[in-house]
Enzyme design. Sequence first.
Site, PDB file in Angstrom:
ATOM      1  N   SER A   1      37.146  35.857  37.083  1.00  0.00           N
ATOM      2  CA  SER A   1      36.592  34.761  37.931  1.00  0.00           C
ATOM      3  C   SER A   1      35.970  35.044  39.165  1.00  0.00           C
ATOM      4  CB  SER A   1      37.986  33.884  38.364  1.00  0.00           C
ATOM      5  OG  SER A   1      38.721  34.886  39.172  1.00  0.00           O
TER       6      SER A   1
ATOM      7  N   TYR B   1      40.429  30.899  39.659  1.00  0.00           N
ATOM      8  CA  TYR B   1      41.122  30.476  38.544  1.00  0.00           C
ATOM      9  C   TYR B   1      42.404  29.963  38.811  1.00  0.00           C
ATOM     10  CZ  TYR B   1      37.011  31.228  35.815  1.00  0.00           C
ATOM     11  OH  TYR B   1      35.455  31.345  35.202  1.00  0.00           O
ATOM     12  N   GLY B   2      43.138  31.185  39.473  1.00  0.00           N
ATOM     13  CA  GLY B   2      44.747  31.283  39.463  1.00  0.00           C
ATOM     14  C   GLY B   2      45.564  29.912  39.755  1.00  0.00           C
TER      15      GLY B   2
ATOM     16  N   ASN C   1      43.639  38.335  34.515  1.00  0.00           N
ATOM     17  CA  ASN C   1      44.673  38.252  33.992  1.00  0.00           C
ATOM     18  C   ASN C   1      44.938  36.623  33.645  1.00  0.00           C
ATOM     19  OD1 ASN C   1      46.868  40.636  33.995  1.00  0.00           O
ATOM     20  ND2 ASN C   1      45.399  40.546  35.651  1.00  0.00           N
ATOM     21  N   THR C   2      44.281  35.941  34.358  1.00  0.00           N
ATOM     22  CA  THR C   2      44.680  34.375  34.411  1.00  0.00           C
ATOM     23  C   THR C   2      43.619  33.628  33.233  1.00  0.00           C
ATOM     24  OG1 THR C   2      44.633  34.336  36.849  1.00  0.00           O
ATOM     25  CG2 THR C   2      44.448  32.303  35.729  1.00  0.00           C
TER      26      THR C   2
ATOM     27  N   CYS D   1      47.264  41.192  38.442  1.00  0.00           N
ATOM     28  CA  CYS D   1      45.884  40.527  38.792  1.00  0.00           C
ATOM     29  C   CYS D   1      45.039  41.214  39.150  1.00  0.00           C
ATOM     30  CB  CYS D   1      46.433  39.400  39.996  1.00  0.00           C
ATOM     31  SG  CYS D   1      44.934  38.392  40.562  1.00  0.00           S
ATOM     32  N   THR D   2      43.904  41.408  38.785  1.00  0.00           N
ATOM     33  CA  THR D   2      42.984  42.335  39.011  1.00  0.00           C
ATOM     34  C   THR D   2      42.501  42.417  40.398  1.00  0.00           C
ATOM     35  OG1 THR D   2      41.174  40.885  38.247  1.00  0.00           O
ATOM     36  CG2 THR D   2      42.384  42.668  36.569  1.00  0.00           C
ATOM     37  N   HIS D   3      42.776  41.426  41.123  1.00  0.00           N
ATOM     38  CA  HIS D   3      42.340  41.457  42.772  1.00  0.00           C
ATOM     39  C   HIS D   3      43.303  42.507  43.441  1.00  0.00           C
ATOM     40  CE1 HIS D   3      39.976  37.786  41.650  1.00  0.00           C
ATOM     41  NE2 HIS D   3      39.467  38.193  43.030  1.00  0.00           N
TER      42      HIS D   3
HETATM   43  N1  DGL Z   1      41.626  38.150  39.224  1.00  0.00           N
HETATM   44  C1  DGL Z   1      42.286  37.399  38.268  1.00  0.00           C
HETATM   45  C2  DGL Z   1      43.432  37.553  37.831  1.00  0.00           C
HETATM   46  O1  DGL Z   1      43.481  38.934  37.174  1.00  0.00           O
HETATM   47  C3  DGL Z   1      42.559  36.023  39.262  1.00  0.00           C
HETATM   48  C4  DGL Z   1      41.741  35.546  40.219  1.00  0.00           C
HETATM   49  C5  DGL Z   1      41.801  34.069  40.532  1.00  0.00           C
HETATM   50  O2  DGL Z   1      42.657  33.237  40.807  1.00  0.00           O
HETATM   51  O3  DGL Z   1      40.706  33.548  40.067  1.00  0.00           O
HETATM   52  O4  DGL Z   1      44.237  36.994  37.592  1.00  0.00           O
END
Ligand code: DGL
Length: 279
Positions: A17, A48-49, A80-81, A198-200
């Site tokens: 995202s 996107y979360g 992940n989302t 979550c990759t962040h």
């Molecule tokens: N990096 C996304 C993940 O791994 C989520 C980030 C978002 O909320 O857009 O879920």
Amino acid sequence: MLIKTSKTYSPIGVFDSGYGGLTILKELVNYLPQYDYLYFGDNARAPYGSRSFETVYEYTLECVKALFNEGCELVILACNTASAKALRTIQQKDLPLIDASKRVLGVIRPTAEIAGNYTTTKEVGVFATPGTVTSKSYIMEMENFFPDVKIYQEACPMWVPLIENNELDGVGADYFVSKYVGQLMAQSDRIDTIILGCTHYPLLKPLIEKHIPEKIQLLTQGAIVANSLKDYLIRHPKMEEGISKNNQRKFITTDSAYIFDKQASLFFGQDVKSTFLSL
Ligand code: DGL
């Protein structure tokens, strides 16, 4: 079309995202440097979360198609989302209609495949976006590989906005890390392993470590996904042969390339030069 595609340019597409997937790309490049990679951040529509299933699916499919248009045969949803809410439908419903030879992989399954090996108490925590938590994807995937492991999830809606807005060092980040860690630990004090789902979140790792009990280990996904991809490419030699191998990394974003380049190095660990793509 943004980047001139030729028969010889067929990179691995890496989608997120926003910036989070760069923490995955960093390890892909580290473990498998020979391949070309095309990173795509849908920054204009991130995060996107907290979005609905329908919206995450629609946005993700659009971005996957854009990566196919740029020459990718294999796309990794480094989010992940998106993996939780869109991957299965794309694999089962869309790919056969678009091109059955193309592949889209996610990050939840490879993580679930090995996460159970780290716990001795058989109690594992997951920090993730509200979307990933609601989907119960981690619970379902872990059940397949480690039915004896109990999963406790905690949704962390404020973490991605804090990270995306460069607020890692502020009091806000400290407050919200302490809050969600407290809420997860209140579910069980036997948790000994926590997945940063979550990759962040790898950017918050030092702060999370400050707040969790010392006995708990945190699992980040970069190396896990890289090892899983390595294994996948060994098992799928035809796909492997088709990926171009010029050590090239390209970056596209749906928002300002100037802003992307300023922020991306924080996640990727190197300077990047991106291009804007209008969907
Ligand atoms: N990096 C996304 C993940 O791994 C989520 C980030 C978002 O909320 O857009 O879920």
